[in-house]
Each structure stands twice: as structure tokens, then as C-alpha cells.
Design an enzyme around this catalytic site. Structure first.
Site, PDB file in Angstrom:
ATOM      1  N   HIS A 300       0.816  -1.215   0.000  1.00  0.00           N
ATOM      2  CA  HIS A 300       0.000   0.000   0.000  1.00  0.00           C
ATOM      3  C   HIS A 300       0.853   1.270   0.000  1.00  0.00           C
ATOM      4  CE1 HIS A 300      -3.402  -2.590   1.965  1.00  0.00           C
ATOM      5  NE2 HIS A 300      -3.329  -2.764   0.656  1.00  0.00           N
TER       6      HIS A 300
HETATM    7  C1  LIG Z   1       0.563  -7.669  -4.968  1.00  0.00           C
HETATM    8  C2  LIG Z   1      -0.393  -6.559  -4.609  1.00  0.00           C
HETATM    9  C3  LIG Z   1      -1.577  -6.871  -3.951  1.00  0.00           C
HETATM   10  C4  LIG Z   1      -2.462  -5.859  -3.603  1.00  0.00           C
HETATM   11  N1  LIG Z   1      -3.631  -6.203  -2.968  1.00  0.00           N
HETATM   12  C5  LIG Z   1      -4.525  -5.230  -2.676  1.00  0.00           C
HETATM   13  C6  LIG Z   1      -5.765  -5.557  -2.079  1.00  0.00           C
HETATM   14  O1  LIG Z   1      -6.063  -6.718  -1.831  1.00  0.00           O
HETATM   15  N2  LIG Z   1      -6.636  -4.553  -1.800  1.00  0.00           N
HETATM   16  C7  LIG Z   1      -6.338  -3.249  -2.069  1.00  0.00           C
HETATM   17  O2  LIG Z   1      -7.164  -2.378  -1.782  1.00  0.00           O
HETATM   18  N3  LIG Z   1      -5.161  -2.907  -2.606  1.00  0.00           N
HETATM   19  C8  LIG Z   1      -4.251  -3.863  -2.929  1.00  0.00           C
HETATM   20  N4  LIG Z   1      -3.057  -3.527  -3.508  1.00  0.00           N
HETATM   21  C9  LIG Z   1      -2.769  -2.096  -3.695  1.00  0.00           C
HETATM   22  C10 LIG Z   1      -3.410  -1.531  -4.957  1.00  0.00           C
HETATM   23  O3  LIG Z   1      -3.161  -2.401  -6.052  1.00  0.00           O
HETATM   24  C11 LIG Z   1      -2.790  -0.159  -5.214  1.00  0.00           C
HETATM   25  O4  LIG Z   1      -3.093   0.704  -4.134  1.00  0.00           O
HETATM   26  C12 LIG Z   1      -3.336   0.482  -6.485  1.00  0.00           C
HETATM   27  O5  LIG Z   1      -3.151  -0.358  -7.611  1.00  0.00           O
HETATM   28  C13 LIG Z   1      -2.612   1.792  -6.732  1.00  0.00           C
HETATM   29  O6  LIG Z   1      -3.028   2.296  -7.983  1.00  0.00           O
HETATM   30  P1  LIG Z   1      -2.100   3.293  -8.801  1.00  0.00           P
HETATM   31  O7  LIG Z   1      -2.899   3.710  -9.973  1.00  0.00           O
HETATM   32  O8  LIG Z   1      -1.559   4.325  -7.892  1.00  0.00           O
HETATM   33  O9  LIG Z   1      -0.837   2.436  -9.259  1.00  0.00           O
HETATM   34  P2  LIG Z   1      -0.754   1.085 -10.143  1.00  0.00           P
HETATM   35  O10 LIG Z   1      -2.005   0.281 -10.005  1.00  0.00           O
HETATM   36  O11 LIG Z   1       0.553   0.480  -9.762  1.00  0.00           O
HETATM   37  O12 LIG Z   1      -0.714   1.638 -11.627  1.00  0.00           O
HETATM   38  C14 LIG Z   1       0.422   2.222 -12.171  1.00  0.00           C
HETATM   39  C15 LIG Z   1       0.533   1.758 -13.618  1.00  0.00           C
HETATM   40  O13 LIG Z   1       1.552   2.508 -14.288  1.00  0.00           O
HETATM   41  C16 LIG Z   1       2.335   1.639 -15.054  1.00  0.00           C
HETATM   42  N5  LIG Z   1       3.661   2.246 -15.223  1.00  0.00           N
HETATM   43  C17 LIG Z   1       4.557   2.574 -14.271  1.00  0.00           C
HETATM   44  N6  LIG Z   1       5.651   3.140 -14.822  1.00  0.00           N
HETATM   45  C18 LIG Z   1       5.426   3.176 -16.150  1.00  0.00           C
HETATM   46  C19 LIG Z   1       6.199   3.633 -17.249  1.00  0.00           C
HETATM   47  N7  LIG Z   1       7.408   4.187 -17.089  1.00  0.00           N
HETATM   48  N8  LIG Z   1       5.676   3.494 -18.494  1.00  0.00           N
HETATM   49  C20 LIG Z   1       4.448   2.938 -18.688  1.00  0.00           C
HETATM   50  N9  LIG Z   1       3.671   2.500 -17.674  1.00  0.00           N
HETATM   51  C21 LIG Z   1       4.164   2.614 -16.419  1.00  0.00           C
HETATM   52  C22 LIG Z   1       2.377   0.343 -14.258  1.00  0.00           C
HETATM   53  O14 LIG Z   1       2.691  -0.731 -15.102  1.00  0.00           O
HETATM   54  C23 LIG Z   1       0.952   0.294 -13.725  1.00  0.00           C
HETATM   55  O15 LIG Z   1       0.097  -0.332 -14.660  1.00  0.00           O
HETATM   56  C24 LIG Z   1      -2.161  -4.508  -3.889  1.00  0.00           C
HETATM   57  C25 LIG Z   1      -0.964  -4.199  -4.562  1.00  0.00           C
HETATM   58  C26 LIG Z   1      -0.101  -5.212  -4.928  1.00  0.00           C
HETATM   59  C27 LIG Z   1       1.188  -4.852  -5.662  1.00  0.00           C
END
Ligand SMILES: Cc1cc2nc3c(=O)[nH]c(=O)nc-3n(C[C@H](O)[C@H](O)[C@H](O)COP(=O)(O)OP(=O)(O)OC[C@H]3O[C@@H](n4cnc5c(N)ncnc54)[C@H](O)[C@@H]3O)c2cc1C
Length: 384
Positions: A300
Site C-alpha cells: 500500500h
Molecule cells: C501484490 C499486490 C496486492 C495488492 N492487494 C490489494 C488488495 O487486496 N486490496 C487493495 O485495496 N489494494 C491492494 N493492492 C494495492 C493496490 O493495487 C494499489 O493501491 C493500487 O493499484 C494503486 O493504484 P495506482 O494507480 O496508484 O498504481 P498502479 O495500479 O501500480 O498503476 C500504475 C501503472 O503505471 C504503469 N507504469 C509505471 N511506470 C510506467 C512507465 N514508465 N511506463 C508505462 N507504464 C508505467 C504500471 O505498469 C501500472 O500499470 C495490492 C498491490 C499489490 C502490488
């Protein structure tokens, strides 16, 4: 596993089953729910590209430089760029593009576009310790000849109906606890998994068991994301600095003791079993050492591009990056602090809110003709 936490109610304390973001028994990711299953004529998703940096026309974000299939190309934004690369990669891409702590950028030969000392700072994450219990019963998910044989019909049920053991999110149940009854709100969270989960399953075990994760819900420790290289293809340096504030380890020791009392309750104790790394007779000092050695993230990370009304914050309350124009960040990195629960749904909410902000600015302010997306997560904003 992507459970979303308990249905909201005024009191968070208690235990129960987690809600999940599933469709037909399978995890439904944000990318699937918002992009791939919602074809729109005004949205093109490019999944096989890596963004190298944001491009600027003076101080106005003008697009992104990407690499795909070994070729570098620039995508021009006609209005705004929305950065949604998550709590590790959004600060990385800002820094690779010249927005971040000036001295750090200069040390890597990056020209400073805007000195923003807090980019990559304030990293907060839920530090977690897992009590793993190996049991002789094959009831929990695990690896054994009988266990695998039992899974075969489950596999058919899952493929045919999207139901059964294989549709489990594994972390099915959990709870929010107060380490002291006088606290106003819980400071510990539990995730119960009907399987052994050791080192994020990098360490697999033959046999069956279950695990109870205990995490520090409102940690005091703060870490940082910095660059290892000016090239965004090189992973950034992620230092969560878990336990840099001693209160977090103290709390986790108390939490593990509380969790153990739950595992000792008659309904679970009847399964027997032995703990993998901890055991009942351990002194507090031994328990501390084991926890410090094995504790890790429960995924998280937030707050590395903190939103705020103050000049030091990375983005303003409209999620616009300070010091430049035409650039918003829409992901978990903008949270001001770590929420007391799982972060997926709050991040979706940030995306929904950003979509409203962008739509409103198109209606009321400068025209937004097209947004350019980065990454595949938290994409709601890009559909505006
Ligand atoms: C293993 C795991 C289990 C989890 N389980 C839960 C759960 O059960 N419940 C819950 O509420 N939360 C969970 N989480 C947390 C939740 O997934 C995150 O809080 C949420 O995905 C955050 O969203 P975000 O958009 O900030 O980032 P992300 O979902 O990480 O999205 C960022 C995106 O940007 C892309 N990216 C990054 N850099 C680049 C680049 N240079 N070029 C192109 N693309 C890029 C990545 O590939 C990714 O697709 C979990 C996380 C993980 C890793």
C-alpha cells in the site's frame, strides 16, 4: 488479491469477510473494468510501451516520450498530460523529466525544470508481519498429493462456473483492531489467508497451513523513492524505511501477540499446527528480532507526490503538478497520508474525482481536447 475492505460504517473496529473486486469469480482489475471492457471511440490504450519521460514546451507539459518495440517516439498532448504511474513510478517519471529535488537531479545529470524537494519523499506503506501456521489437515489451500487431487474438480468448477476454492481471493477475512481499548480508532489490520504465505509466496512450502497478517495501520515511519539512473527503464531506489520510527515496531509486536490470541481461540486451535518463524515461548526481544527480520510491505505505498494546499506539496488540490502547467497526477502517490485500510478503492476514487475535475475544467476553464495517458492503472481520469 484485491479485496477492498469492509463496507463503511461509523466504527471500523471488528472482524469480517472482505469485499472483493471480482467478476465471474475472477479478479477484475481497474484496467479491465475501466479500459478494456469499456471500448470508447475517444480512448486508445497502448499497453506495450514504457514511458521514458514527460516532454515540455517551456514549463507546459506537451506529451510523453515512450519506447515500444525498441523504437522511441513522442506522443503529443493537445491539452493535458495525466500521469498515473503509481507511488513508485510517478515520482520517478517526474524526476526523470526534471521535476524533483534539484541536487538529486543534478547528481544524475538531469536538467532541473522545477526544484520540487518533496517529489519521491513522504513514502508511507503498511508494514506487515505474517504469522504462518503449518497444519496437518489438507483443508486450507496448499501443496500435497491429496491437496492437488482435491483441486482438480475445483479447477473444473472454476472454469465452468467461476466459483469454488480457486475463485478465492485467498485473503478472505480480516479485521481492524485497537492495540489499546482507549484508542479512538483501530491501529492494526488483519488479513487472514487460508494458505501459507511466506515472503510474498517467493518461499513456497510443501504442505498446508494458514496465515494471519498483522499490519501497522497508521504508520509513523516515512521512506523515499529516489533515482538510481536518469533512465526510467532502471528501477528507482525504493526505501520504505520501515521501523525508522520505533513506535511502528513496538506496535507490531503488540499486534502479533493479539493475533496469536485469535489463532489460539478454540475454533482455530482445533486445527493445531506450528508457527513457521515464531513460537509461543519466545521472549519479547526474540519476537522483536523475528518481526524486524521478516516484516515487509502489504502493498500500500502512497504519498510520494503528496497533494496539499501548501507550496511544498507536489500537486495542488486539483491534482495539478506545482511549478509547471498542463500536468496532473492521478494515482495513489497523491494521497496526503496513508488511509487506515486497503488502497485500491481509494485510488479508484481519486481517479473518479480527477475525471470530474478534468471534465469541469473542460466545461469551465481552458479547453481539454485530449489527455495522454501513462500506464495502465488508475485510468478513470483519462476517459474524461
Ligand atoms: C501484490 C499486490 C496486492 C495488492 N492487494 C490489494 C488488495 O487486496 N486490496 C487493495 O485495496 N489494494 C491492494 N493492492 C494495492 C493496490 O493495487 C494499489 O493501491 C493500487 O493499484 C494503486 O493504484 P495506482 O494507480 O496508484 O498504481 P498502479 O495500479 O501500480 O498503476 C500504475 C501503472 O503505471 C504503469 N507504469 C509505471 N511506470 C510506467 C512507465 N514508465 N511506463 C508505462 N507504464 C508505467 C504500471 O505498469 C501500472 O500499470 C495490492 C498491490 C499489490 C502490488
Amino acid at each position: 488479491m484485491h479485496e477492498t475492505g469492509f463496507a463503511s460504517n461509523a466504527g471500523q473496529e471488528g472482524v469480517g469477510f472482505y469485499q472483493v473486486t471480482q467478476r465471474d469469480g475472477r479478479r477484475c482489475s481497474v484496467a479491465r473494468a475501466y479500459i478494456y471492457d469499456r471500448a470508447r471511440p475517444n480512448l486508445q490504450a497502448i499497453a506495450d510501451a514504457t514511458v521514458l519521460r514527460l516532454t515540455f514546451d517551456g514549463k507546459r507539459a506537451s506529451g510523453v516520450e515512450i519506447v515500444r518495440g525498441g523504437r522511441t517516439e513522442t506522443l503529443e498532448a493537445r491539452a493535458e498530460v495525466v500521469l498515473a504511474a503509481g507511488a513508485f513510478n510517478s515520482p520517478q517519471l517526474l524526476m526523470c523529466s526534471g521535476i524533483g529535488p534539484a541536487a538529486h537531479l543534478q547528481s544524475l545529470g538531469i536538467a532541473v525544470l522545477h526544484d520540487a524537494p518533496e517529489v519521491g519523499q513522504n513514502l508511507i506503506d503498511h508494514v506487515d508481519f505474517t504469522i504462518n501456521k503449518r497444519v496437518s489437515s489438507i483443508e486450507p489451500t496448499g501443496f500435497s498429493v491429496r491437496g492437488i487431487a482435491r483441486m482438480l474438480p475445483q479447477f473444473v468448477t472454476f472454469i465452468r462456473d467461476g466459483r469454488g476454492m480457486l475463485s478465492s481471493n485467498v485473503a478472505e477475512a480480516g479485521g481492524f483492531l485497537k492495540s489499546r481499548p482507549t484508542l479512538e480508532r483501530p491501529d492494526l489490520q488483519l488479513h487472514f489467508c487460508a494458505a501459507i504465505v511466506d515472503d510474498h509466496n517467493r518461499h513456497m512450502h510443501w504442505g498446508h497451513g494458514y496465515s494471519l497478517h498483522v499490519c501497522v495501520l497508521r504508520p509513523h515511519s516515512r521512506g523515499a523513492v529516489t533515482l538510481a539512473s536518469a533512465d526510467a527503464r532502471t528501477a528507482p531506489v525504493i526505501d520504505p524505511r520501515f521501523f525508522s520510527d520505533a513506535r511502528d515496531l513496538d506496535l507490531l509486536v503488540d499486534g502479533v501477540k493479539m493475533a496469536r490470541r485469535i489463532l489460539d481461540a478454540p475454533s482455530l486451535a482445533l486445527h493445531g499446527g506450528t508457527e513457521l518463524y515464531t513460537h509461543a515461548g519466545q521472549s519479547d526481544a526474540e519476537l522483536r528480532r523475528t518481526i524486524a527480520e521478516h516484516a515487509d510491505t502489504i502493498y500500500h505505498p502512497v504519498a510520494t507526490c503528496r497533494m496539499g494546499g501548501d507550496a511544498g506539496s507536489v500537486v495542488d488540490p486539483q491534482l495539478r503538478v506545482r511549478g509547471v502547467t498542463g500536468l496532473r497526477i492521478v494515482d495513489a502517490s497523491v494521497m496526503t497520508t496513508l488511509i487506515g485500510g486497503n488502497t485500491n478503492s481509494p485510488t479508484v476514487m481519486i481517479g473518479e474525482r480527477a475525471a470530474d475535475l478534468i471534465a469541469a475544467s473542460r466545461r469551465d476553464g481552458p479547453t481539454v481536447l485530449k489527455t495522454t495517458q501513462v500506464g495502465a492503472g488508475g485510468m478513470a481520469a483519462n476517459a474524461a
